[in-house]
Scaffold this active site. Structure first.
Site, PDB file in Angstrom:
ATOM      1  N   LYS A   9       0.883  -1.155   0.000  1.00  0.00           N
ATOM      2  CA  LYS A   9       0.000   0.000   0.000  1.00  0.00           C
ATOM      3  C   LYS A   9       0.926   1.210   0.000  1.00  0.00           C
ATOM      4  O   LYS A   9       1.630   1.450   0.980  1.00  0.00           O
ATOM      5  CB  LYS A   9      -0.899   0.039   1.221  1.00  0.00           C
ATOM      6  CG  LYS A   9      -1.759   1.285   1.222  1.00  0.00           C
ATOM      7  CD  LYS A   9      -2.626   1.336   2.451  1.00  0.00           C
ATOM      8  CE  LYS A   9      -3.358   2.658   2.479  1.00  0.00           C
ATOM      9  NZ  LYS A   9      -2.638   3.675   3.211  1.00  0.00           N
ATOM     10  N   GLY A  11       2.722   4.478   0.618  1.00  0.00           N
ATOM     11  CA  GLY A  11       2.627   5.380   1.754  1.00  0.00           C
ATOM     12  C   GLY A  11       2.636   4.684   3.099  1.00  0.00           C
ATOM     13  O   GLY A  11       2.779   5.335   4.131  1.00  0.00           O
ATOM     14  N   CYS A  12       2.505   3.366   3.117  1.00  0.00           N
ATOM     15  CA  CYS A  12       2.525   2.622   4.371  1.00  0.00           C
ATOM     16  C   CYS A  12       3.952   2.643   4.929  1.00  0.00           C
ATOM     17  O   CYS A  12       4.908   2.240   4.249  1.00  0.00           O
ATOM     18  CB  CYS A  12       2.056   1.187   4.153  1.00  0.00           C
ATOM     19  SG  CYS A  12       2.150   0.162   5.644  1.00  0.00           S
ATOM     20  N   ILE A  13       4.109   3.113   6.139  1.00  0.00           N
ATOM     21  CA  ILE A  13       5.428   3.234   6.764  1.00  0.00           C
ATOM     22  C   ILE A  13       6.140   1.886   6.831  1.00  0.00           C
ATOM     23  O   ILE A  13       7.325   1.781   6.510  1.00  0.00           O
ATOM     24  CB  ILE A  13       5.295   3.846   8.176  1.00  0.00           C
ATOM     25  CG1 ILE A  13       4.893   5.307   8.075  1.00  0.00           C
ATOM     26  CG2 ILE A  13       6.594   3.704   8.957  1.00  0.00           C
ATOM     27  CD1 ILE A  13       4.519   5.934   9.401  1.00  0.00           C
TER      28      ILE A  13
END
Length: 140
Positions: A9, A11-13
């Site tokens: 996903k 942008g998922c850190i």
């Protein structure tokens, strides 16, 4: 080293951290958007292998957190059908190396699979570290 197709996903850190670990270990990472991929039943199912259905799910997904979906009470067919409609439900990342597939990012398992031995094992890289107010890992 391996070429890893990495469904994330954006942008998922944690997905970002996971990709960095793979690259630091010398692997080539080809990142793809899990949410916009054109999934088909058989192709998606391959990533889950022998895992129990409950372990296929992203427990940070709003539909699970809100109690709309209970992964413990789903058949394989029901789970896949829900994931095809709502990819946020899919546990991330999905990874493919050749004809081998994996879901989630347990560092010891990844190390045994393709090698991360030169990298320090760090705490949980699957649970979203964001607060409930941010929720960037679970929706969008």
């Amino acid at each position: 080293m391996a070429t890893v197709t990495f469904y994330e996903k954006p942008g998922c850190i944690n997905n970002t951290r996971q990709k960095k670990l793979l690259a630091a270990a010398g692997h080539q990472v080809i990142a793809k958007n899990l949410l916009t991929e054109n999934w088909q039943t058989e192709r998606l199912r391959a990533f889950f292998g022998a895992l129990a259905v409950r372990n296929w799910f992203n427990y940070s997904a709003p539909a699970i957190k809100n109690g709309e979906i209970d992964p413990d009470n789903l058949t394989e067919q029901e789970a896949i059908a829900l994931m095809l409609k709502n990819p946020l439900l899919i546990r991330r990342p999905l990874m493919q190396v050749g004809n081998r597939f994996m879901t989630g990012f347990d560092q010891q398992t990844v190390d045994s699979w393709i090698g991360l031995s030169e990298i320090e094992i760090t705490p949980d890289l699957e649970s979203c570290p964001r607060t409930l107010a941010e929720l960037s890992c679970s929706h969008e």
